[in-house]
Write a protein that holds these residues in place. Structure first.
Motif, short mmCIF file in Angstrom:
data_model
loop_
_atom_site.label_atom_id
_atom_site.label_comp_id
_atom_site.label_asym_id
_atom_site.label_seq_id
_atom_site.Cartn_x
_atom_site.Cartn_y
_atom_site.Cartn_z
N GLN A 119 0.74 -1.30 0.20
CA GLN A 119 -0.07 -0.29 -0.07
C GLN A 119 0.72 1.08 -0.16
O GLN A 119 0.66 2.92 -0.95
CB GLN A 119 -0.93 0.11 1.28
N ALA A 122 2.12 1.76 -3.20
CA ALA A 122 1.30 1.87 -4.07
C ALA A 122 0.95 4.08 -4.27
O ALA A 122 0.93 4.54 -5.04
CB ALA A 122 0.26 1.35 -4.07
N TRP A 123 0.81 4.06 -2.83
CA TRP A 123 1.02 5.59 -3.39
C TRP A 123 2.18 6.51 -2.85
O TRP A 123 2.02 7.47 -3.88
CB TRP A 123 0.23 6.00 -1.76
#
Length: 200
Positions: A119, A122-123
């Motif tokens: 996560q 991805a960010w």
């Protein structure tokens, strides 16, 4: 068509790019210019796809992931600086080709290889891409070249020092606020993001 469009942007900036200008550069009529693309959004996507396709992606190396992702960001930055204002197209692009997601895939692979959680990775690639686009867009909007401020550092220092006393920190730290040559600020911010990702 893409070569002609990029040539216009390189010489005159993204604001000068229109479908009509591309058609004129190719010496084709208004109808034929739509044979390959439907509208300017399609052309923008092709331009950004071309720039992404030209960026070499390294094989992810867990021991060198920070250097690798920094290198990709630098190549993105330099590509966008060659074409003033092209970041506007990059910020609005919703890719349907494989060239743009290929770049995101490569960046994601590098961060994951470095042990960054999915996560956060991805960010992280989103934050880095957004920063590269904003940084290069600022260059084009200010008309800077070689890292110089549009009004000059001396002028900025003068403006800050002449602010009212309601701005004590700005006046005291005017030198720090206006510091940075070439791409020092860029390097600092990318390292700041990567340091945060590493801690996560």
């Amino acid at each position: 068509m893409v070569d002609a469009a990029l040539d216009i942007v390189a010489r005159e900036g993204y604001e000068a790019l229109t479908m009509r200008r591309v058609a004129a550069a190719l010496e084709t009529g208004p109808a034929s210019r739509y044979a390959h693309v439907v509208n300017k959004d399609d052309l923008d996507e092709l331009l950004i796809g071309r720039l992404c396709a030209e960026i070499d992606l390294p094989e992810p190396d867990p021991a060198a992931w920070r250097e690798q992702i920094t290198g990709v960001c630098v190549r993105m930055r330099d590509q966008h600086l060659r074409y003033p204002g092209i970041s506007r197209a990059a910020l609005a692009a919703a890719p349907t080709n494989e060239d743009t997601p290929r770049l995101a895939e490569g960046m994601l692979a590098i961060l994951l290889a470095g042990g960054v959680a999915p996560q956060a990775a991805a960010w992280g690639i989103g934050a880095l891409a957004l920063y590269v686009n904003a940084y290069t867009l600022e260059f084009s909007l200010r008309g800077r070249s070689g890292g110089e401020w549009g009004v000059g550092r001396d002028e900025l220092l003068s403006r800050f020092s002449n602010l009212p006393d309601a701005f004590p920190q700005t006046k005291r730290h005017a030198a720090e606020l206006t510091a940075g040559t070439d791409h020092e600020r860029f390097d600092f911010t990318v390292e700041l993001v990567l340091g945060g990702l590493a801690r996560r």
